[in-house]
Design an enzyme around this catalytic site. Structure first.
Site, PDB file in Angstrom:
ATOM      1  CB  SER A 138      46.696 -28.644  94.498  1.00  0.00           C
ATOM      2  OG  SER A 138      47.287 -28.895  93.566  1.00  0.00           O
ATOM      3  CE1 TYR A 156      43.311 -32.321  95.195  1.00  0.00           C
ATOM      4  CE2 TYR A 156      44.888 -31.644  93.552  1.00  0.00           C
ATOM      5  CZ  TYR A 156      44.501 -31.784  94.766  1.00  0.00           C
ATOM      6  OH  TYR A 156      45.517 -31.836  95.576  1.00  0.00           O
TER       7      TYR A 156
HETATM    8  P1  NDP Z   1      46.433 -38.738 101.347  1.00  0.00           P
HETATM    9  O1  NDP Z   1      45.574 -39.427 100.196  1.00  0.00           O
HETATM   10  O2  NDP Z   1      47.800 -39.433 101.423  1.00  0.00           O
HETATM   11  O3  NDP Z   1      45.744 -38.535 102.534  1.00  0.00           O
HETATM   12  C1  NDP Z   1      44.592 -37.857 102.483  1.00  0.00           C
HETATM   13  C2  NDP Z   1      44.108 -37.622 103.916  1.00  0.00           C
HETATM   14  O4  NDP Z   1      42.808 -37.092 103.817  1.00  0.00           O
HETATM   15  C3  NDP Z   1      43.697 -39.049 104.807  1.00  0.00           C
HETATM   16  O5  NDP Z   1      44.035 -38.856 106.148  1.00  0.00           O
HETATM   17  C4  NDP Z   1      42.262 -39.185 104.540  1.00  0.00           C
HETATM   18  O6  NDP Z   1      41.554 -40.026 105.684  1.00  0.00           O
HETATM   19  C5  NDP Z   1      41.789 -37.695 104.727  1.00  0.00           C
HETATM   20  N1  NDP Z   1      40.444 -37.688 104.233  1.00  0.00           N
HETATM   21  C6  NDP Z   1      40.117 -37.819 103.073  1.00  0.00           C
HETATM   22  N2  NDP Z   1      38.556 -37.726 102.944  1.00  0.00           N
HETATM   23  C7  NDP Z   1      38.250 -37.222 104.219  1.00  0.00           C
HETATM   24  C8  NDP Z   1      37.151 -36.758 105.030  1.00  0.00           C
HETATM   25  N3  NDP Z   1      35.797 -36.611 104.280  1.00  0.00           N
HETATM   26  N4  NDP Z   1      37.195 -36.273 106.167  1.00  0.00           N
HETATM   27  C9  NDP Z   1      38.303 -36.300 106.837  1.00  0.00           C
HETATM   28  N5  NDP Z   1      39.518 -36.765 106.261  1.00  0.00           N
HETATM   29  C10 NDP Z   1      39.472 -37.172 104.951  1.00  0.00           C
HETATM   30  O7  NDP Z   1      46.842 -37.525 100.419  1.00  0.00           O
HETATM   31  P2  NDP Z   1      48.177 -36.438 100.839  1.00  0.00           P
HETATM   32  O8  NDP Z   1      48.646 -36.415 102.219  1.00  0.00           O
HETATM   33  O9  NDP Z   1      49.045 -36.540  99.906  1.00  0.00           O
HETATM   34  O10 NDP Z   1      47.372 -34.931 100.827  1.00  0.00           O
HETATM   35  C11 NDP Z   1      47.033 -34.093 101.968  1.00  0.00           C
HETATM   36  C12 NDP Z   1      46.666 -32.733 101.227  1.00  0.00           C
HETATM   37  O11 NDP Z   1      47.590 -32.288 100.455  1.00  0.00           O
HETATM   38  C13 NDP Z   1      45.369 -33.116 100.492  1.00  0.00           C
HETATM   39  O12 NDP Z   1      44.419 -31.807 100.798  1.00  0.00           O
HETATM   40  C14 NDP Z   1      46.078 -32.899  99.107  1.00  0.00           C
HETATM   41  O13 NDP Z   1      45.056 -32.287  98.198  1.00  0.00           O
HETATM   42  C15 NDP Z   1      47.237 -32.097  99.066  1.00  0.00           C
HETATM   43  N6  NDP Z   1      48.165 -31.867  98.253  1.00  0.00           N
HETATM   44  C16 NDP Z   1      48.984 -33.171  97.967  1.00  0.00           C
HETATM   45  C17 NDP Z   1      49.666 -33.319  96.953  1.00  0.00           C
HETATM   46  C18 NDP Z   1      50.381 -34.448  96.926  1.00  0.00           C
HETATM   47  O14 NDP Z   1      51.497 -34.378  96.025  1.00  0.00           O
HETATM   48  N7  NDP Z   1      50.620 -35.493  97.821  1.00  0.00           N
HETATM   49  C19 NDP Z   1      49.950 -32.271  96.247  1.00  0.00           C
HETATM   50  C20 NDP Z   1      49.349 -31.139  96.315  1.00  0.00           C
HETATM   51  C21 NDP Z   1      48.285 -30.662  97.514  1.00  0.00           C
HETATM   52  P3  NDP Z   1      41.388 -41.372 105.570  1.00  0.00           P
HETATM   53  O15 NDP Z   1      42.847 -42.178 106.031  1.00  0.00           O
HETATM   54  O16 NDP Z   1      40.159 -41.786 106.626  1.00  0.00           O
HETATM   55  O17 NDP Z   1      41.092 -41.784 103.951  1.00  0.00           O
END
Ligand code: NDP
Length: 206
Positions: A138, A156
């Site tokens: 990020s 974060y």
């Molecule tokens: P979401 O919150 O929509 O999805 C997060 C995902 O991570 C879900 O599939 C969740 O699974 C999974 N997850 C959380 N904890 C665990 C764990 N302990 N083990 C395995 N899986 C886990 O987030 P985004 O899709 O927006 O984000 C995806 C990536 O992109 C992240 O790393 C985020 O930091 C990064 N990002 C996102 C931005 C944005 O604007 N959206 C900006 C910059 C970076 P479950 O369904 O089981 O909870």
């Protein structure tokens, strides 16, 4: 120019960007190991129905060493090699200075920085030369920019700075094996984490 990957492993594949990566690489013809805490979520079931035989839902909690080890065993049993690993799973907790808790810092580091390190280590035996490891990071992890430092996403931002260092160190370590390691900032994306006001759709970000 790289040839499209044949086998892709995506962590956090249940929703948001992770699910977007799964759909993207399925459309490109790859077999996708969709690693999720709950591999039986309806989103992945639907993907399996749309792309029969090419979605392999796999259980993975990136904070559980047992779960990560089991994923390694799963790959060994299936004799599967991974061309592209996307360390996508992540969490963000908004906690202002004054309300910080050690638990939030530890949990955020565990999912966002330690998880990708341990997952990558376990998957390395299943990656050949010319494979690619992508860390979804990020802009918040930039020491230079310190974006929105007045806000509450401190744990974060710190965890993403740590992930960026992991990315650089792994890139050096894996260069002799011709495995590339890069960090990618997807931008601000409309997901559960990004919220409804984000300017980018998942498809645009992918
Ligand atoms: P979401 O919150 O929509 O999805 C997060 C995902 O991570 C879900 O599939 C969740 O699974 C999974 N997850 C959380 N904890 C665990 C764990 N302990 N083990 C395995 N899986 C886990 O987030 P985004 O899709 O927006 O984000 C995806 C990536 O992109 C992240 O790393 C985020 O930091 C990064 N990002 C996102 C931005 C944005 O604007 N959206 C900006 C910059 C970076 P479950 O369904 O089981 O909870």
């Amino acid at each position: 120019m790289r040839t499209p990957p044949q086998t892709v492993l995506v962590t956090g594949a249940s929703r948001g960007l992770g699910l977007g990566f799964v759909a993207h690489y399925l459309r490109q013809g790859a077999v996708v190991l969709a690693a999720a805490r709950d591999p039986h979520v309806p989103t992945l079931d639907q993907m399996s129905q749309r792309f029969p035989g090419r979605v392999i839902p796999t259980e993975l909690d990136v904070t559980s060493e047992r779960s990560i080890r089991d994923l390694g065993h799963f790959l060994a049993e299936r004799e599967t090699m991974v061309d592209l690993l996307i360390n996508n799973a992540g969490i963000s907790v908004d906690e202002e200075l004054g309300q910080w808790t050690a638990h939030t810092f530890a949990e955020t580091f565990h999912v966002n920085a330690i998880g990708p390190a341990v997952v990558t280590q376990v998957l390395l035996p299943y990656m050949r030369a010319d494979s690619l490891i992508v860390m979804i990071t990020s802009g918040m992890g930039s020491l230079e920019l310190a974006i929105n430092a007045e806000g509450g996403l401190d744990a974060y931002a710190m965890s993403r700075a740590a992930l960026n260092m992991l990315t650089r160190r792994l890139a050096v370590k894996l260069a002799p094996r011709q495995i590339s390691v890069i960090g990618v900032n997807p931008g601000w994306v409309r997901t559960d984490m990004g919220g409804a006001q984000a300017p980018l759709s998942v498809e645009q970000a992918i």
